[in-house]
Each structure stands twice: as C-alpha cells, then as structure tokens.
Design a protein around this motif. Structure first.
Motif, PDB file in Angstrom:
ATOM      1  N   SER A  36       0.826  -1.212   0.000  1.00 62.30           N
ATOM      2  CA  SER A  36       0.000   0.000   0.000  1.00 62.30           C
ATOM      3  C   SER A  36       0.854   1.254   0.000  1.00 62.30           C
ATOM      4  N   ILE A  37       1.928   1.251   0.797  1.00 60.16           N
ATOM      5  CA  ILE A  37       2.839   2.402   0.809  1.00 60.16           C
ATOM      6  C   ILE A  37       3.516   2.549  -0.549  1.00 60.16           C
ATOM      7  N   LEU A  38       3.913   1.433  -1.150  1.00 64.16           N
ATOM      8  CA  LEU A  38       4.530   1.466  -2.476  1.00 64.16           C
ATOM      9  C   LEU A  38       3.552   2.002  -3.519  1.00 64.16           C
ATOM     10  N   GLN A  39       2.289   1.581  -3.433  1.00 61.97           N
ATOM     11  CA  GLN A  39       1.288   2.084  -4.368  1.00 61.97           C
ATOM     12  C   GLN A  39       1.028   3.578  -4.176  1.00 61.97           C
ATOM     13  N   ALA A  40       1.024   4.015  -2.923  1.00 58.15           N
ATOM     14  CA  ALA A  40       0.766   5.429  -2.659  1.00 58.15           C
ATOM     15  C   ALA A  40       1.910   6.304  -3.158  1.00 58.15           C
ATOM     16  N   THR A  41       3.138   5.839  -3.000  1.00 56.41           N
ATOM     17  CA  THR A  41       4.277   6.658  -3.434  1.00 56.41           C
ATOM     18  C   THR A  41       4.423   6.675  -4.949  1.00 56.41           C
ATOM     19  N   THR A  42       4.085   5.578  -5.609  1.00 57.52           N
ATOM     20  CA  THR A  42       4.226   5.534  -7.066  1.00 57.52           C
ATOM     21  C   THR A  42       2.929   5.875  -7.790  1.00 57.52           C
ATOM     22  N   GLN A  43       1.862   6.061  -7.050  1.00 59.44           N
ATOM     23  CA  GLN A  43       0.534   6.375  -7.568  1.00 59.44           C
ATOM     24  C   GLN A  43       0.010   5.318  -8.533  1.00 59.44           C
ATOM     25  N   ILE A  44       0.388   4.085  -8.292  1.00 58.27           N
ATOM     26  CA  ILE A  44      -0.178   2.957  -9.036  1.00 58.27           C
ATOM     27  C   ILE A  44      -1.398   2.499  -8.255  1.00 58.27           C
ATOM     28  N   GLN A  45      -2.573   2.593  -8.844  1.00 56.85           N
ATOM     29  CA  GLN A  45      -3.803   2.269  -8.128  1.00 56.85           C
ATOM     30  C   GLN A  45      -4.428   0.965  -8.625  1.00 56.85           C
ATOM     31  N   GLU A  46      -3.617  -0.018  -8.894  1.00 50.71           N
ATOM     32  CA  GLU A  46      -4.107  -1.320  -9.324  1.00 50.71           C
ATOM     33  C   GLU A  46      -4.506  -2.127  -8.090  1.00 50.71           C
ATOM     34  N   GLN A  47      -5.781  -2.495  -7.995  1.00 52.45           N
ATOM     35  CA  GLN A  47      -6.290  -3.185  -6.803  1.00 52.45           C
ATOM     36  C   GLN A  47      -5.781  -4.615  -6.688  1.00 52.45           C
ATOM     37  N   THR A  48      -5.532  -5.267  -7.803  1.00 48.23           N
ATOM     38  CA  THR A  48      -5.106  -6.660  -7.757  1.00 48.23           C
ATOM     39  C   THR A  48      -3.619  -6.822  -7.447  1.00 48.23           C
ATOM     40  N   LEU A  49      -2.894  -5.724  -7.394  1.00 47.14           N
ATOM     41  CA  LEU A  49      -1.452  -5.781  -7.152  1.00 47.14           C
ATOM     42  C   LEU A  49      -1.117  -6.322  -5.765  1.00 47.14           C
ATOM     43  N   THR A  50      -1.993  -6.141  -4.803  1.00 47.66           N
ATOM     44  CA  THR A  50      -1.689  -6.580  -3.432  1.00 47.66           C
ATOM     45  C   THR A  50      -1.850  -8.077  -3.247  1.00 47.66           C
ATOM     46  N   PHE A  51      -2.631  -8.746  -4.080  1.00 49.21           N
ATOM     47  CA  PHE A  51      -2.934 -10.153  -3.837  1.00 49.21           C
ATOM     48  C   PHE A  51      -1.744 -11.074  -4.053  1.00 49.21           C
ATOM     49  N   VAL A  52      -1.011 -10.890  -5.111  1.00 47.92           N
ATOM     50  CA  VAL A  52       0.089 -11.809  -5.433  1.00 47.92           C
ATOM     51  C   VAL A  52       1.204 -11.751  -4.386  1.00 47.92           C
ATOM     52  N   PRO A  53       1.700 -10.569  -3.993  1.00 49.93           N
ATOM     53  CA  PRO A  53       2.728 -10.559  -2.945  1.00 49.93           C
ATOM     54  C   PRO A  53       2.243 -11.134  -1.624  1.00 49.93           C
ATOM     55  N   LYS A  54       0.981 -10.837  -1.259  1.00 51.45           N
ATOM     56  CA  LYS A  54       0.439 -11.401  -0.019  1.00 51.45           C
ATOM     57  C   LYS A  54       0.360 -12.915  -0.100  1.00 51.45           C
ATOM     58  N   LEU A  55      -0.116 -13.419  -1.220  1.00 49.76           N
ATOM     59  CA  LEU A  55      -0.254 -14.858  -1.398  1.00 49.76           C
ATOM     60  C   LEU A  55       1.092 -15.559  -1.318  1.00 49.76           C
ATOM     61  N   ILE A  56       2.084 -14.996  -1.962  1.00 48.52           N
ATOM     62  CA  ILE A  56       3.422 -15.599  -1.938  1.00 48.52           C
ATOM     63  C   ILE A  56       4.013 -15.535  -0.533  1.00 48.52           C
ATOM     64  N   ALA A  57       3.904 -14.394   0.133  1.00 49.88           N
ATOM     65  CA  ALA A  57       4.477 -14.241   1.471  1.00 49.88           C
ATOM     66  C   ALA A  57       3.794 -15.162   2.477  1.00 49.88           C
ATOM     67  N   VAL A  58       2.482 -15.257   2.414  1.00 48.83           N
ATOM     68  CA  VAL A  58       1.755 -16.122   3.337  1.00 48.83           C
ATOM     69  C   VAL A  58       2.099 -17.581   3.074  1.00 48.83           C
ATOM     70  N   ALA A  59       2.236 -17.970   1.819  1.00 51.71           N
ATOM     71  CA  ALA A  59       2.606 -19.347   1.497  1.00 51.71           C
ATOM     72  C   ALA A  59       4.001 -19.682   2.015  1.00 51.71           C
ATOM     73  N   VAL A  60       4.936 -18.762   1.850  1.00 49.14           N
ATOM     74  CA  VAL A  60       6.304 -18.993   2.335  1.00 49.14           C
ATOM     75  C   VAL A  60       6.326 -19.110   3.863  1.00 49.14           C
ATOM     76  N   VAL A  61       5.633 -18.200   4.544  1.00 49.08           N
ATOM     77  CA  VAL A  61       5.596 -18.249   6.005  1.00 49.08           C
ATOM     78  C   VAL A  61       4.882 -19.516   6.469  1.00 49.08           C
ATOM     79  N   GLY A  62       3.837 -19.907   5.760  1.00 48.41           N
ATOM     80  CA  GLY A  62       3.145 -21.149   6.102  1.00 48.41           C
ATOM     81  C   GLY A  62       4.050 -22.368   5.970  1.00 48.41           C
ATOM     82  N   LEU A  63       4.842 -22.401   4.922  1.00 46.40           N
ATOM     83  CA  LEU A  63       5.767 -23.528   4.739  1.00 46.40           C
ATOM     84  C   LEU A  63       6.890 -23.511   5.777  1.00 46.40           C
TER      85      LEU A  63
END
Length: 89
Positions: A36-63
């Motif tokens: 969200s901070i990255l989106q605010a600073t670069t003014q990229i307002q793509e809503q789906t951008l947050t899902f992939v990094p969250k999914l990958i990070a949660v999967a890695v932490v889960g493993l």
C-alpha cells in the motif's frame, strides 16, 4: 467435567488458535502495508497488485512455520486427550 475445566479448555483452545494464526496474519498485514505504501508513493492504483505478494508471502511463512504449527497442535491434542483419559478414570 466441571465449569473450571471447560473454561480452561476453551482458554487453551483460543490461545492455541491465536498462536497458530499470528505468523500468517502478521505477514499478511505487513506485506499489505508495504504494498500500500509502495502504491501510494508511485501512484499505481491497481487493486489486484496486493494479492500476489500477499499470497506468496503467506505461502512462504506457512511452509516455514508448518513444523512448529504441527508441534503446537500436537501438544494441544495431547493435552485434550490426557484430560479425557483423566475424566474416564
């Protein structure tokens, strides 16, 4: 089974659930905040951008935390079974 035993089991179940879910929830919150901070600073307002990094990070932490989670759940299950065995005697 007394009222205090039921309260003790419920307290143990809730604390175990919170302990098990904390690493994944905290990871999701931190990654979401960072994106969200990255989106605010670069003014990229793509809503789906947050899902992939969250999914990958949660999967890695889960493993990474899976063996610890299994150990905690195994300990909780053993405590419950020991309590059931003591009630039968």
């Amino acid at each position: 089974m007394t009222e205090s035993m039921v309260i003790s089991v419920m307290k143990d179940a809730i604390s175990t659930a919170l302990t098990l879910s904390a690493p994944i929830l905290i990871t999701g919150i931190l990654v979401g905040l960072f994106v969200s901070i990255l989106q605010a600073t670069t003014q990229i307002q793509e809503q789906t951008l947050t899902f992939v990094p969250k999914l990958i990070a949660v999967a890695v932490v889960g493993l990474i935390t899976a063996p610890w989670m299994i150990h905690v759940m195994n300990g909780f299950t053993r405590r419950i079974f020991d309590m059931i065995a003591n009630l039968i005697q």
